[in-house]
Scaffold this motif. Structure first.
Motif, PDB file in Angstrom:
ATOM      1  N   ASP A 107       0.947  -1.222   0.029  1.00 20.10           N
ATOM      2  CA  ASP A 107       0.080   0.087  -0.093  1.00 20.10           C
ATOM      3  C   ASP A 107       0.844   1.261  -0.032  1.00 20.10           C
ATOM      4  OD1 ASP A 107      -2.238  -1.842   0.125  1.00 20.10           O
ATOM      5  OD2 ASP A 107      -2.432  -1.285   2.422  1.00 20.10           O
ATOM      6  N   GLU A 108       0.409   2.322  -0.409  1.00 24.25           N
ATOM      7  CA  GLU A 108       1.085   3.511  -0.457  1.00 24.25           C
ATOM      8  C   GLU A 108       0.972   4.032   0.830  1.00 24.25           C
ATOM      9  OE1 GLU A 108       2.834   5.171  -2.740  1.00 24.25           O
ATOM     10  OE2 GLU A 108       2.533   3.212  -3.956  1.00 24.25           O
ATOM     11  N   PRO A 109       2.053   4.800   1.512  1.00 27.97           N
ATOM     12  CA  PRO A 109       2.283   5.135   2.773  1.00 27.97           C
ATOM     13  C   PRO A 109       1.595   6.374   2.817  1.00 27.97           C
ATOM     14  CG  PRO A 109       4.237   5.571   1.449  1.00 27.97           C
ATOM     15  CD  PRO A 109       3.495   4.658   0.484  1.00 27.97           C
ATOM     16  N   GLU A 110       1.149   6.797   4.100  1.00 31.58           N
ATOM     17  CA  GLU A 110       0.459   8.113   4.432  1.00 31.58           C
ATOM     18  C   GLU A 110       1.074   8.867   5.766  1.00 31.58           C
ATOM     19  OE1 GLU A 110      -3.436   6.767   6.050  1.00 31.58           O
ATOM     20  OE2 GLU A 110      -3.950   5.762   3.969  1.00 31.58           O
ATOM     21  N   LEU A 111       1.235  10.112   5.458  1.00 27.75           N
ATOM     22  CA  LEU A 111       1.750  10.793   6.721  1.00 27.75           C
ATOM     23  C   LEU A 111       1.204  10.505   8.204  1.00 27.75           C
ATOM     24  CD1 LEU A 111       1.960  14.422   5.000  1.00 27.75           C
ATOM     25  CD2 LEU A 111       3.779  12.824   5.559  1.00 27.75           C
TER      26      LEU A 111
END
Length: 128
Positions: A107-111
């Motif tokens: 999955d794409e990372p999130e802040l």
């Protein structure tokens, strides 16, 4: 640098460092073993009975002791350091390209706003 380029590069770097520097470390020993069955879905119905006869709720049981945590953190820090020190090595860069096929499926990372807030106020950076 354009914001979208910065985000793309940061996301790729975060994933590749996680897969190469954190996966397959002593963390795997924490992950290994028999996973208890929960009928409630939140493990509130799971308990550990220790050698002293104490019945401890699963959510309150430490799953890693201080020595193992210290060893894990040393290994991760050493891998992160090695990764950073090897980034100008062409052979290492080809390894990064190969491992990126694995990391690219994540999955794409999130802040992490909680992390940023803790840093801003000098709070403990302990578990989420």
């Amino acid at each position: 640098m354009k914001p979208e380029d910065k985000e793309r590069i940061a996301a790729s770097l975060a994933k590749i460092m996680a897969v190469m520097c954190v996966r397959n470390t002593r963390l795997e020993a924490v992950h290994a073993g028999v996973v208890p069955v929960t009928h409630n879905g939140d493990y509130s119905d799971v308990f550990v009975l220790d050698a002293e006869g104490r019945k401890i709720a699963w959510a309150e049981v430490s799953h890693i002791d201080d020595d193992a945590m210290r060893d894990l953190m040393r290994q991760i820090v050493n891998r992160l350091y090695t990764f950073q020190m090897s980034c100008d090595d062409p052979d290492f860069m080809s390894l990064i390209d190969r491992w990126m096929t694995v990391a690219g499926k994540w999955d794409e990372p999130e802040l992490d706003a909680k992390f940023l807030g803790a840093i801003k106020f000098g709070a403990d950076l302990g578990p989420a």
